[in-house]
Write a protein that holds these residues in place. Structure first.
Motif, short mmCIF file in Angstrom:
data_model
loop_
_atom_site.label_atom_id
_atom_site.label_comp_id
_atom_site.label_asym_id
_atom_site.label_seq_id
_atom_site.Cartn_x
_atom_site.Cartn_y
_atom_site.Cartn_z
N ILE A 129 0.84 -1.21 0.00
CA ILE A 129 0.00 0.00 0.00
C ILE A 129 0.87 1.25 0.00
CG2 ILE A 129 -1.64 1.33 1.39
CD1 ILE A 129 -2.80 -1.46 2.27
N PHE A 136 -4.70 0.93 -3.87
CA PHE A 136 -5.30 0.18 -2.78
C PHE A 136 -6.30 0.98 -1.95
CE2 PHE A 136 -1.14 -1.70 -3.68
CZ PHE A 136 -1.53 -2.99 -3.99
N TYR A 147 -5.82 -4.47 0.84
CA TYR A 147 -4.88 -5.28 0.07
C TYR A 147 -5.35 -6.72 0.11
CZ TYR A 147 -0.65 -7.88 -1.12
OH TYR A 147 0.23 -8.75 -1.70
#
Length: 184
Positions: A129, A136, A147
């Motif tokens: 991320i 994300f 995620y």
């Protein structure tokens, strides 16, 4: 069938720690199912599954249960009714067998993911991320990033503020406080 994801979430940093817990995640963030099932302890989940089996087999007519202060369930052979104790959301019904499947998914999640594996998965998720935040981002208002670990089908949801992206992964992981229950 009600769609949901199975995985782990990490809350916002409160100055002391970030709580990490397991759960079922529905598209409706105010889901009665999530608010009632996710707070159930591992042992309570086992007890509920046993009682729901008795309901489905007709050994008892109904079983009332709840995992959180917001949601209360009434399970009968065919249907489980979820009610909102605060009356913020209308009561919802699902087939009792579907509720059993959700509880079994949560039980398996707790059983199959030891703390070390959760720690590693959260670390990988944070790094992914951090390296590509826009890919994300799930909910901009809630600062929620999601995620999905493709190899396991597990989702990790992280609440991250701008300053969190300046942390090294080890610093981030040192702030975790695990609420993930292990079978006894």
């Amino acid at each position: 069938m009600l769609e949901y994801e199975v995985g782990f979430s990490v809350n916002r940093f409160d100055g002391k720690n970030r709580g990490c817990g397991s759960g079922l995640y529905f598209k409706d963030t105010k889901s009665l199912w999530a608010s009632g099932i996710n707070p159930c302890s591992y042992n309570y989940t086992l007890a509920i599954l046993e009682q729901l089996e008795n309901v489905i087999l007709g050994k008892i007519l109904e079983f009332e249960w709840g995992g959180g202060e917001r949601t209360w369930f009434i399970s009968k052979k065919e249907v489980t009714l979820a009610t909102d104790n605060f009356a913020w959301v209308e009561a919802q019904e699902l087939p009792t067998l579907e509720v059993v499947h959700m509880l079994q998914a949560r039980k398996q999640l707790i059983e199959m993911w030891p703390r070390e594996a959760v720690f590693a998965l959260v670390g990988t998720s944070f790094e992914m991320i951090k390296n590509d935040t826009n890919s994300f981002l799930e909910n901009e208002e809630g600062l929620l990033y999601s995620y999905g670990a493709s190899d396991s089908g597990i989702v990790v949801k992280l609440v991250l503020q701008k300053e969190d992206f300046e942390l090294a992964t080890s610093e981030y992981l040192n702030q975790l406080s695990f609420k993930v229950e292990m079978p006894v």
